[in-house]
Design an enzyme around this catalytic site. Structure first.
Site, short mmCIF file in Angstrom:
data_model
loop_
_atom_site.label_atom_id
_atom_site.label_comp_id
_atom_site.label_asym_id
_atom_site.label_seq_id
_atom_site.Cartn_x
_atom_site.Cartn_y
_atom_site.Cartn_z
CE LYS A 8 53.34 63.54 50.15
NZ LYS A 8 54.21 63.26 49.04
CD GLU B 208 46.63 53.39 44.66
OE1 GLU B 208 45.55 52.80 44.54
OE2 GLU B 208 47.37 53.25 45.66
CB VAL C 204 49.25 56.42 50.25
CG1 VAL C 204 49.84 55.48 51.29
CG2 VAL C 204 48.33 57.43 50.90
N GLY D 290 53.59 56.21 46.61
CA GLY D 290 53.95 56.39 45.19
C GLY D 290 53.30 55.39 44.27
CB ILE E 283 52.86 50.63 46.49
CG1 ILE E 283 54.38 50.60 46.55
CG2 ILE E 283 52.26 49.34 47.02
CD1 ILE E 283 54.93 50.46 47.97
CD GLU F 140 60.84 67.49 48.88
OE1 GLU F 140 61.01 68.52 48.23
OE2 GLU F 140 60.44 66.43 48.38
CE LYS G 35 53.85 59.71 51.37
NZ LYS G 35 55.31 59.49 51.25
#
Ligand code: HSE
Length: 437
Positions: free
Chosen positions: A106, A130, A133, A135, A137, A191, A206
């Site tokens: 992204k 896909e 954004v 994951g 969904i 992270e 996103k």
């Protein structure tokens, strides 16, 4: 007839190894959907030992992704390396070599999307993202296909699981931000350098992509207003609850008669809304279309197999569309590229929303009147108010106000005057409020 689609997988980290697993474990079912096999021809990773461990003895492993992306025996390049530099060079090299590209990146697409999509259009190849954004969904396919009949009015999403986990824990357990962040890092959600998550940048990448898809306009990360969750306090989350709201980090993009809003910030949402009850690392995206009304998409926003689910769905779409003429494919950014519009982008000053304001004030007569007079002069109406009795006489008091909707520029002017009052002891805390009804 049964010629396989040949893919190269670049990067065998969490999402790459999940993608390998899904393609291998679900191969028979995928072939029933597509009509021919999807063959992982080669995997590329600098850590070839790790790649070999994931890929097993039968799949070729390469340490040189640049060699792989131009090979004649590759149809689709799956970029799962991340970052802006190497990933960008690889994606552009793959496109230049006439390969379709699937990526979960992204950050790359939000910042360099225009260049990448233009290159793909020139070469007649597909770029599918896909997994970039929310994951697993399938919100991008929903906007591109399922909602294609609609004029999209707005998209509002919980699209950073790390932030949602932190906010959920702060509310549930009454813990301060720093403690929950440490917990999120220990659990491997955030992270090691969590800046992109907690400062709202990841969510802004996103929502920038969703905005372009929803409204048929260029990808414009530089126009996004971005505010993270680092300044939120337990007090604000508790006051929000008392007022019947939950605080969520939302990415919002809305089409108004003046232009398009594109923003990420902590947002108070009525607690009774479904999206307000999305907890922990889960993601949810609310999309309102003018025909369908509000629709809500919920699921895992990260993780190996959920993200791989989205990557593989893109590979399947490419497998189905590979042989189709360009005009028969779903456009990369939902609208035909020649029909993209440069819709005016609104600055945060032009956004219309409601506000939660918390101020520390001297506990003496007339303070509330001073504050409400300033708000009234800016035509800002108060919708609700809380003031608890100070713990001891003479102590300062906290006032919490909810305003009606107003233009952000007006509230900024009013807050500058309020903060200049002798009786107002600190900067006013402001959280935007969205009804999402
Ligand atoms: N760092 C992201 C999140 C996951 O916390 O949601 C991948 O987009």
């Amino acid at each position: 007839m049964n010629t396989p689609l040949r893919v190269a997988l670049l990067g065998l980290g969490t999402v790459g190894s999940g993608t390998f697993t899904v393609l291998r474990n679900n191969a028979a079912e995928i072939e029933r959907r597509v009509g021919f096999p999807i063959e992982i021809k080669v995997v590329a990773d600098l850590d070839t030992a790790k790649a070999r461990q994931v890929a097993g003895p039968e799949v070729e492993v390469s340490a040189n992704a640049f060699d792989v992306v131009t090979r004649d025996d590759i149809d689709v390049v799956i970029e799962l390396i991340g970052g802006y530099t190497i990933a960008k060079q690889l994606v552009l090299a793959a496109i230049e070599a006439g390969k379709h590209v699937v990526t979960a990146n992204k950050a790359l697409l939000a910042v360099h999307g225009e260049e990448i999509f233009a290159a793909a259009a020139r070469k007649n190849v597909m770029v599918a993202f896909e997994a970039a954004v929310a994951g697993g969904i399938p919100v991008i396919k929903s906007i591109k296909e399922g909602l294609a009949a609609n004029q999209i009015e707005y998209v509002a999403g919980i699209i950073n699981g790390t932030c949602n986990f932190i906010l959920s824990e702060m509310r549930d357990k009454g813990l301060p931000f720093a403690d929950v962040l440490a917990q999120a890092q220990a659990l491997g959600y955030a992270e090691a350098d969590p800046t992109f998550d907690i400062e709202g940048i990841d969510a802004a990448h996103k929502i920038t992509l969703l905005s372009a898809l929803a409204f048929g306009m260029p990808v414009q990360f530089d126009k996004a207003y971005v505010e993270g969750i680092t300044k939120l306090t337990k007090d604000d989350i508790t006051f929000a609850e008392e007022l019947g709201y939950r605080v969520k980090l939302l990415g919002i993009t809305r089409r108004t008669s003046e232009g398009v809003e594109l923003r990420v910030h902590p947002t108070m949402i009525p607690a009774k809304r479904l999206i307000a009850n999305v907890e922990g690392v889960m993601n949810a995206v609310l999309v309102k279309g003018n025909a369908v009304g509000p629709t809500l998409y919920y699921g895992a926003g990260a993780g190996s197999l959920p993200t791989a689910s989205a990557v593989v769905a893109d590979i399947i779409e490419i497998a189905r569309m590979n042989a189709a003429p360009i005009e028969c494919r779903t456009p990369v950014l939902a609208f035909r590229s020649e029909a993209a519009q440069a819709i005016p982008m609104l600055s945060i000053d032009q956004v219309v929303t409601a506000y939660y304001l918390r101020m520390q004030v001297a506990d003496r007569p007339g303070v509330l009147a001073e504050v409400s007079t300033i708000l009234a002069k800016h035509s800002i109406s108060i919708a609700a108010m809380i003031q608890h009795q100070p713990s001891q006489e003479g102590a300062s008091a906290q006032i919490v106000l909810l305003t009606q909707r107003c233009v952000e520029g007006e509230i900024n002017q009013a807050l500058a005057k309020i903060e200049a009052l002798d009786s107002v002891l600190d900067k006013v805390v402001r959280i935007r409020v969205e009804d999402l009804s």
